[in-house]
Motif scaffolding. Structure first.
Motif, PDB file in Angstrom:
ATOM      1  N   SER A 168       0.835  -1.203   0.000  1.00  0.00           N
ATOM      2  CA  SER A 168       0.000   0.000   0.000  1.00  0.00           C
ATOM      3  C   SER A 168       0.870   1.253   0.000  1.00  0.00           C
ATOM      4  O   SER A 168       0.638   2.192  -0.777  1.00  0.00           O
ATOM      5  N   TYR A 169       1.882   1.269   0.852  1.00  0.00           N
ATOM      6  CA  TYR A 169       2.771   2.427   0.911  1.00  0.00           C
ATOM      7  C   TYR A 169       3.620   2.547  -0.351  1.00  0.00           C
ATOM      8  O   TYR A 169       3.889   3.671  -0.816  1.00  0.00           O
ATOM      9  N   LEU A 170       4.054   1.436  -0.907  1.00  0.00           N
ATOM     10  CA  LEU A 170       4.825   1.491  -2.150  1.00  0.00           C
ATOM     11  C   LEU A 170       3.993   2.069  -3.286  1.00  0.00           C
ATOM     12  O   LEU A 170       4.498   2.840  -4.113  1.00  0.00           O
ATOM     13  N   LEU A 171       2.721   1.708  -3.332  1.00  0.00           N
ATOM     14  CA  LEU A 171       1.834   2.244  -4.369  1.00  0.00           C
ATOM     15  C   LEU A 171       1.656   3.752  -4.204  1.00  0.00           C
ATOM     16  O   LEU A 171       1.730   4.506  -5.187  1.00  0.00           O
ATOM     17  N   LEU A 172       1.441   4.200  -2.974  1.00  0.00           N
ATOM     18  CA  LEU A 172       1.278   5.636  -2.729  1.00  0.00           C
ATOM     19  C   LEU A 172       2.574   6.391  -3.021  1.00  0.00           C
ATOM     20  O   LEU A 172       2.541   7.487  -3.585  1.00  0.00           O
ATOM     21  N   ASN A 173       3.706   5.814  -2.637  1.00  0.00           N
ATOM     22  CA  ASN A 173       4.988   6.452  -2.918  1.00  0.00           C
ATOM     23  C   ASN A 173       5.232   6.632  -4.407  1.00  0.00           C
ATOM     24  O   ASN A 173       5.947   7.550  -4.832  1.00  0.00           O
ATOM     25  N   ALA A 174       4.633   5.761  -5.204  1.00  0.00           N
ATOM     26  CA  ALA A 174       4.828   5.812  -6.653  1.00  0.00           C
ATOM     27  C   ALA A 174       3.929   6.846  -7.322  1.00  0.00           C
ATOM     28  O   ALA A 174       4.392   7.636  -8.158  1.00  0.00           O
ATOM     29  N   ILE A 175       2.656   6.857  -6.964  1.00  0.00           N
ATOM     30  CA  ILE A 175       1.687   7.656  -7.728  1.00  0.00           C
ATOM     31  C   ILE A 175       1.439   9.050  -7.156  1.00  0.00           C
ATOM     32  O   ILE A 175       1.153   9.982  -7.913  1.00  0.00           O
ATOM     33  N   VAL A 176       1.552   9.224  -5.832  1.00  0.00           N
ATOM     34  CA  VAL A 176       1.239  10.532  -5.241  1.00  0.00           C
ATOM     35  C   VAL A 176       2.182  11.623  -5.741  1.00  0.00           C
ATOM     36  O   VAL A 176       1.713  12.703  -6.139  1.00  0.00           O
ATOM     37  N   PRO A 177       3.524  11.423  -5.744  1.00  0.00           N
ATOM     38  CA  PRO A 177       4.389  12.490  -6.276  1.00  0.00           C
ATOM     39  C   PRO A 177       4.090  12.849  -7.732  1.00  0.00           C
ATOM     40  O   PRO A 177       4.132  14.033  -8.093  1.00  0.00           O
ATOM     41  N   MET A 178       3.767  11.845  -8.555  1.00  0.00           N
ATOM     42  CA  MET A 178       3.474  12.123  -9.958  1.00  0.00           C
ATOM     43  C   MET A 178       2.180  12.923 -10.093  1.00  0.00           C
ATOM     44  O   MET A 178       2.120  13.898 -10.873  1.00  0.00           O
ATOM     45  N   ILE A 179       1.150  12.564  -9.334  1.00  0.00           N
ATOM     46  CA  ILE A 179      -0.129  13.287  -9.427  1.00  0.00           C
ATOM     47  C   ILE A 179       0.034  14.739  -9.003  1.00  0.00           C
ATOM     48  O   ILE A 179      -0.424  15.665  -9.682  1.00  0.00           O
ATOM     49  N   VAL A 180       0.688  14.968  -7.860  1.00  0.00           N
ATOM     50  CA  VAL A 180       0.851  16.325  -7.349  1.00  0.00           C
ATOM     51  C   VAL A 180       1.743  17.142  -8.273  1.00  0.00           C
ATOM     52  O   VAL A 180       1.480  18.328  -8.526  1.00  0.00           O
TER      53      VAL A 180
END
Length: 379
Positions: A168-180
């Protein structure tokens, strides 16, 4: 559009970037799960914790790229590095072919991506706030200390049915920076610098940031539902937009008052206009004494715009003083934070995320206070 409005909008954009630009800071939360899934030793786990910081040793590449590429593109490249490093780990974490040295390289790549976004934030703050560059940089980088708290809140708010795990954390670490990063890309510009000091805007921003710090600490100590934490933190981050909005509204009001004054002057009688013209002619006949700028002020302005090359920087004592102080002091904090999960388990604490979140909240609160004091010392 007003330059002041765009300057403050860019600062808000850098703050949002920094708030999510510490994906490695949530490593202690899932490090034990990662250790169990990959069947690795504590020494190997320590190497993985070091991998992200090792990637920052090559952060100078982002500075070279910033000299030749637009800043928004540099930020996107950094987000792509984070996306590449963490999404592969997310997809193949349970695959036996993904070994420890693969994880090291991927984490190294993601850690280097942090430097690219950092570089963009620094250049924007320095370029858009020539008079208050130190304060702008300090406020922006303070929010990076809140990253672990942000990712913990998002993880618990999104994955409500199941307890967030390593994937779950790996997924958030991947997509959150790109979205923001994609969202704030239109704001990532260095525009014509202004030397006007907007004291009220900085003070209002300090109020918001201090409230954010206190709420982050309070939410870590007291029990709040996951959705309430995510809503409160989201509102505090969005509330930063009140500053550029307030600036544009103030300028609109000034324009309205100026137009009214011009209309009032237009409606003056002929004799009033003639008297105004005579007064203006008398003032033009007066002798204007030029004011010389002190040499010290000229030297300061010259130093502010001085560009220091790599070789010249290496010859400066200030650089090595900063390098050694960070090497022998800042790294101690990184060692502690990277092993916080193991420390919590050794003390019999089951909720590692709570301790990491609390540490992140206090780290942010401490950083923003130092920026607050720095602001008044500059004055």
């Amino acid at each position: 559009m007003s330059s002041s409005f765009l300057h403050w909008l860019s600062l808000v954009g850098t703050i949002w970037l920094q708030a999510i630009n510490g994906p490695n800071s949530d490593f202690p939360i899932y490090s034990s799960q990662l250790k169990d899934v990959k069947h690795i030793s504590q020494i190997q786990l320590n190497f993985l914790a070091f991998a992200s910081d090792f990637g920052k040793l090559f952060g100078w590449l982002s500075g070279v790229a910033a000299n030749h590429l637009p800043l928004w593109l540099v930020a996107v490249i950094g987000a792509v590095f984070s996306l590449s490093g963490y999404i592969v780990q997310y997809l193949f974490l349970e695959n036996s072919k993904l070994e420890c040295w693969h994880l090291f390289i991927l984490t190294f790549l993601a850690g280097n991506g942090i430097c690219w976004i950092n570089t963009v934030c620094y250049l924007i703050c320095i370029g858009n706030f020539s008079s208050d560059s130190r304060v702008a940089v300090g406020i922006s980088t303070s929010y990076q200390g809140l990253s672990a708290k942000v990712y913990n809140v998002i993880a618990n708010g999104v994955f409500t049915k199941t307890k967030p795990k390593a994937k779950s954390y790996l997924l958030l670490n991947a997509i959150v920076p790109m979205i923001v990063t994609i969202f704030v890309t239109p704001f990532l510009r260095v525009r014509k610098a202004t030397k006007e000091r907007t004291n009220s805007a900085f003070l209002f921003m300090f109020v918001i940031t201090l409230v954010t710090g206190m709420c982050a600490v309070f939410m870590s100590i007291r029990g709040f539902s996951s959705k309430k934490r995510m809503i409160i933190l989201g509102v505090l981050l969005v509330s930063l937009l009140l500053i550029p909005v307030g600036i544009i509204l103030r300028e609109i009001m000034r324009k309205i008052l100026r137009d009214k004054k011009e209309n009032w002057i237009h409606d003056l009688r002929i004799e009033d206009v003639e008297s105004v013209i005579e007064t203006k002619e008398e003032r033009e006949d007066e002798v204007v004494v030029p004011i010389s700028i002190p040499v010290s002020v000229q030297f300061v302005e010259q130093r502010e715009s001085e560009e220091v090359g790599a070789m010249k920087m290496l010859k400066k004592g200030d650089f090595w003083l900063y390098f050694m102080s960070y090497m022998f002091s800042g790294t101690l904090g990184l060692v502690f934070l990277n092993n916080l999960g193991q420390i919590a388990e050794s003390r019999g604490l089951s909720e590692t995320s709570t301790l990491v979140s609390l540490s992140s909240s206090f780290g942010f609160f401490g950083r923003i206070i130092s920026s607050f004091l720095d602001y008044f010392f500059i004055k």
